[in-house]
Design a protein around this motif. Structure first.
Motif, PDB file in Angstrom:
ATOM      1  N   CYS A 102       0.849  -1.189   0.000  1.00  0.00           N
ATOM      2  CA  CYS A 102       0.000   0.000   0.000  1.00  0.00           C
ATOM      3  C   CYS A 102       0.884   1.238   0.000  1.00  0.00           C
ATOM      4  CB  CYS A 102      -0.919  -0.003   1.220  1.00  0.00           C
ATOM      5  SG  CYS A 102      -1.946   1.477   1.356  1.00  0.00           S
ATOM      6  N   PHE A 103       0.670   2.117  -0.982  1.00  0.00           N
ATOM      7  CA  PHE A 103       1.469   3.335  -1.113  1.00  0.00           C
ATOM      8  C   PHE A 103       0.802   4.516  -0.413  1.00  0.00           C
ATOM      9  CE2 PHE A 103       3.184   7.035  -3.409  1.00  0.00           C
ATOM     10  CZ  PHE A 103       4.550   6.719  -3.462  1.00  0.00           C
ATOM     11  N   GLY A 104      -0.503   4.400  -0.197  1.00  0.00           N
ATOM     12  CA  GLY A 104      -1.260   5.496   0.420  1.00  0.00           C
ATOM     13  C   GLY A 104      -2.681   5.485  -0.094  1.00  0.00           C
ATOM     14  N   THR A 105      -3.338   6.641  -0.028  1.00  0.00           N
ATOM     15  CA  THR A 105      -4.706   6.756  -0.534  1.00  0.00           C
ATOM     16  C   THR A 105      -4.858   8.036  -1.345  1.00  0.00           C
ATOM     17  OG1 THR A 105      -5.471   7.878   1.476  1.00  0.00           O
ATOM     18  CG2 THR A 105      -5.695   5.466   1.404  1.00  0.00           C
ATOM     19  N   PHE A 106      -5.846   8.001  -2.252  1.00  0.00           N
ATOM     20  CA  PHE A 106      -6.190   9.179  -3.050  1.00  0.00           C
ATOM     21  C   PHE A 106      -7.697   9.189  -3.239  1.00  0.00           C
ATOM     22  CE2 PHE A 106      -7.077  11.068  -7.285  1.00  0.00           C
ATOM     23  CZ  PHE A 106      -6.652  12.368  -7.013  1.00  0.00           C
ATOM     24  N   ASN A 107      -8.341  10.259  -2.822  1.00  0.00           N
ATOM     25  CA  ASN A 107      -9.803  10.384  -2.915  1.00  0.00           C
ATOM     26  C   ASN A 107     -10.522   9.166  -2.340  1.00  0.00           C
ATOM     27  OD1 ASN A 107      -9.571  12.902  -4.055  1.00  0.00           O
ATOM     28  ND2 ASN A 107     -10.019  12.245  -6.147  1.00  0.00           N
ATOM     29  N   GLY A 108      -9.996   8.677  -1.216  1.00  0.00           N
ATOM     30  CA  GLY A 108     -10.629   7.553  -0.542  1.00  0.00           C
ATOM     31  C   GLY A 108     -10.282   6.188  -1.112  1.00  0.00           C
ATOM     32  N   VAL A 122      17.263   5.909 -10.825  1.00  0.00           N
ATOM     33  CA  VAL A 122      17.596   6.790 -11.952  1.00  0.00           C
ATOM     34  C   VAL A 122      16.393   7.585 -12.458  1.00  0.00           C
ATOM     35  CG1 VAL A 122      19.556   5.371 -12.666  1.00  0.00           C
ATOM     36  CG2 VAL A 122      17.292   4.946 -13.675  1.00  0.00           C
ATOM     37  N   VAL A 123      15.302   7.655 -11.687  1.00  0.00           N
ATOM     38  CA  VAL A 123      14.169   8.503 -12.052  1.00  0.00           C
ATOM     39  C   VAL A 123      13.780   9.368 -10.864  1.00  0.00           C
ATOM     40  CG1 VAL A 123      13.212   6.992 -13.832  1.00  0.00           C
ATOM     41  CG2 VAL A 123      12.462   6.723 -11.456  1.00  0.00           C
ATOM     42  N   LEU A 124      13.154  10.521 -11.157  1.00  0.00           N
ATOM     43  CA  LEU A 124      12.703  11.424 -10.111  1.00  0.00           C
ATOM     44  C   LEU A 124      11.324  10.992  -9.640  1.00  0.00           C
ATOM     45  CD1 LEU A 124      14.980  12.987 -11.623  1.00  0.00           C
ATOM     46  CD2 LEU A 124      13.750  15.088 -11.075  1.00  0.00           C
ATOM     47  N   GLY A 125      11.158  10.924  -8.328  1.00  0.00           N
ATOM     48  CA  GLY A 125       9.874  10.508  -7.785  1.00  0.00           C
ATOM     49  C   GLY A 125       9.810  10.727  -6.295  1.00  0.00           C
ATOM     50  N   PHE A 126       8.656  10.410  -5.714  1.00  0.00           N
ATOM     51  CA  PHE A 126       8.408  10.624  -4.295  1.00  0.00           C
ATOM     52  C   PHE A 126       8.004   9.317  -3.622  1.00  0.00           C
ATOM     53  CE2 PHE A 126       7.192  14.824  -6.183  1.00  0.00           C
ATOM     54  CZ  PHE A 126       8.200  15.573  -5.601  1.00  0.00           C
ATOM     55  N   ASP A 127       7.907   9.380  -2.285  1.00  0.00           N
ATOM     56  CA  ASP A 127       7.555   8.202  -1.497  1.00  0.00           C
ATOM     57  C   ASP A 127       6.151   8.277  -0.921  1.00  0.00           C
ATOM     58  OD1 ASP A 127      10.039   6.908  -1.883  1.00  0.00           O
ATOM     59  OD2 ASP A 127      10.949   8.151  -0.315  1.00  0.00           O
ATOM     60  N   THR A 128       5.431   9.391  -1.191  1.00  0.00           N
ATOM     61  CA  THR A 128       4.063   9.523  -0.680  1.00  0.00           C
ATOM     62  C   THR A 128       3.155  10.136  -1.742  1.00  0.00           C
ATOM     63  OG1 THR A 128       4.366  11.763   0.205  1.00  0.00           O
ATOM     64  CG2 THR A 128       4.941   9.923   1.664  1.00  0.00           C
ATOM     65  N   VAL A 177      -6.827   7.072 -10.106  1.00  0.00           N
ATOM     66  CA  VAL A 177      -6.376   5.734  -9.720  1.00  0.00           C
ATOM     67  C   VAL A 177      -6.893   4.738 -10.750  1.00  0.00           C
ATOM     68  CG1 VAL A 177      -6.455   3.931  -7.965  1.00  0.00           C
ATOM     69  CG2 VAL A 177      -6.326   6.333  -7.273  1.00  0.00           C
ATOM     70  N   TRP A 178      -5.989   4.010 -11.373  1.00  0.00           N
ATOM     71  CA  TRP A 178      -6.312   3.057 -12.419  1.00  0.00           C
ATOM     72  C   TRP A 178      -6.586   1.671 -11.818  1.00  0.00           C
ATOM     73  CZ3 TRP A 178      -4.728   3.843 -17.980  1.00  0.00           C
ATOM     74  CH2 TRP A 178      -4.415   5.187 -18.250  1.00  0.00           C
ATOM     75  N   GLU A 179      -7.377   0.875 -12.538  1.00  0.00           N
ATOM     76  CA  GLU A 179      -7.495  -0.542 -12.200  1.00  0.00           C
ATOM     77  C   GLU A 179      -6.199  -1.250 -12.598  1.00  0.00           C
ATOM     78  OE1 GLU A 179     -10.161  -1.955 -10.657  1.00  0.00           O
ATOM     79  OE2 GLU A 179     -10.998   0.081 -10.526  1.00  0.00           O
ATOM     80  N   SER A 180      -5.850  -2.314 -11.900  1.00  0.00           N
ATOM     81  CA  SER A 180      -4.586  -2.974 -12.209  1.00  0.00           C
ATOM     82  C   SER A 180      -4.679  -4.486 -12.075  1.00  0.00           C
ATOM     83  CB  SER A 180      -3.473  -2.448 -11.304  1.00  0.00           C
ATOM     84  OG  SER A 180      -3.829  -2.562  -9.945  1.00  0.00           O
ATOM     85  N   VAL A 181      -3.939  -5.163 -12.958  1.00  0.00           N
ATOM     86  CA  VAL A 181      -3.815  -6.625 -12.949  1.00  0.00           C
ATOM     87  C   VAL A 181      -2.343  -6.949 -13.162  1.00  0.00           C
ATOM     88  CG1 VAL A 181      -4.432  -8.777 -14.121  1.00  0.00           C
ATOM     89  CG2 VAL A 181      -6.139  -6.980 -13.862  1.00  0.00           C
TER      90      VAL A 181
END
Length: 345
Positions: A7-13, A53-59, A115-119
């Motif tokens: 789990c990375f967190g939540t977005f819009n519930g 090697v990419v720019l990104g965040f942890d939250t 938030v996308w669906e994922s498989v």
């Protein structure tokens, strides 16, 4: 292939899930289902040190507060659409003006902000993470209900392939890309100024002062836009070419591929030895050198600054509406592959 879901967190519930995959070479790739964001790509350097090697965040909150599209999928249209409007068969469509008078990257609530669906399909030699999202008719002003699938395929050859597919129930426009910011020095130890870029491109699109393509294709011959033989990025950033000055000191331009040559790009960072090769089936790539990155936030402990990352956004030519058209029930498809290796000394 070793796969870890968390789990990375939540977005819009909604829960945001992280997928991290590691191959036998020590390379790993991590993405989340919010915006299909690539949060990390960890690659060994010449000495065997494995670094991101990419720019990104942890939250999630950091992406919401600070991200200039780090690592996400852009849609429905990459780049800027002039005056945030277009016509299809005489019918006008009006989009959000989120970049002055223009529409940028599909609008404020484009594909990067859902938030996308994922498989997941995890096999011995490759792992596929398949994201899907159905964009309703007139979402962000675009016509047609658009069903989109983005597949990240990571394998034992240190290749990450991004495949896009979309189908609309109305005639519409589509131009998808990934907006990862790369820095091959590892953990942002250095800027991108001494990265060496090679692109098979004879021409680039001229931009006006609001960064909309004028429609004119300029030759790269004799300019800082000539990367055909490879050269350091700093040569262009430090130049006084009017087109590099327009975009804030650097590049933010569509480079057109030479049709007689493979549509390939290569970037090398000599100190680390890391090399990135990119293949695509698209006619152009927008080369962006992080000219608008501010220093008002940090990236995993590193103060942000201009030219801390570069983007190579493979796509159709932005703002050319006639070339972005997709007919009703026509299948839009495109693929780009990122391949990591080490440069021989």
């Amino acid at each position: 292939m070793k796969l870890v879901e968390s789990c990375f967190g939540t977005f819009n519930g909604k829960q945001v899930t992280s997928y991290s995959v590691e191959n036998a070479n020590g390379m790993s790739f991590t993405c989340i289902d919010y915006g299909c964001i690539i949060t990390e790509i960890n690659v060994p350097d010449r000495e065997g040190a494995v670094e991101n090697v990419v720019l990104g965040f942890d939250t999630v909150q950091e992406y919401l507060d600070h991200s200039p599209y780090f690592g996400c999928v852009i849609g429905r249209t990459a780049g800027r659409i002039g005056q945030a409007s277009f016509e299809i068969d005489g019918v006008p469509y009006h989009l959000a003006k989120n970049d002055g008078e223009h529409n940028l990257h599909g609008g404020p609530n484009g594909f990067h902000n859902v938030v996308w669906e994922s498989v997941v399909e995890n096999k011995e030699h490759e792992t596929k993470i398949i994201f899907s999202y159905t964009s309703p008719d007139r979402e962000e002003g675009f016509p047609g209900k658009l069903a989109v699938t983005v597949t990240y395929t990571f394998n034992e050859e240190n290749e990450l392939t991004v495949s896009y597919q979309a189908v609309s129930d109305q005639k519409t426009i589509v131009n998808l890309t990934n907006h990862s910011y790369f820095n091959l020095s590892g953990h942002l130890k250095r800027t991108i100024l001494d990265h060496e870029l090679t692109v098979n491109s004879d021409g680039f699109l001229e931009l006006d002062t609001t960064l909309i393509p004028t429609g004119k294709v300029l030759s790269v011959e004799g300019t800082v836009f000539d990367f055909r033989e490879g050269k350091k990025i700093r040569l262009g950033i430090e130049s006084d070419h009017p087109q590099t000055q327009i975009v804030g000191g650097g590049f933010d331009h569509p480079l057109l591929f030479n049709d007689s040559q493979p549509k390939k790009m290569m970037v090398v960072e000599q100190e680390s030895g890391r090399k990135l090769e990119i293949d695509t089936d698209q006619p152009a790539v927008v080369f962006y050198t992080g000219n608008m990155l501010g220093n008002d936030f940090s990236i995993r402990g590193r103060q942000a600054e201009k030219h801390l990352g570069f983007c190579l956004e493979t796509q159709q030519l932005p703002n050319r509406i006639s070339e972005l058209l997709v007919e009703k029930n026509e299948v839009y498809k495109t693929t780009t592959t990122y391949r990591f290796s080490l440069e021989n000394k």
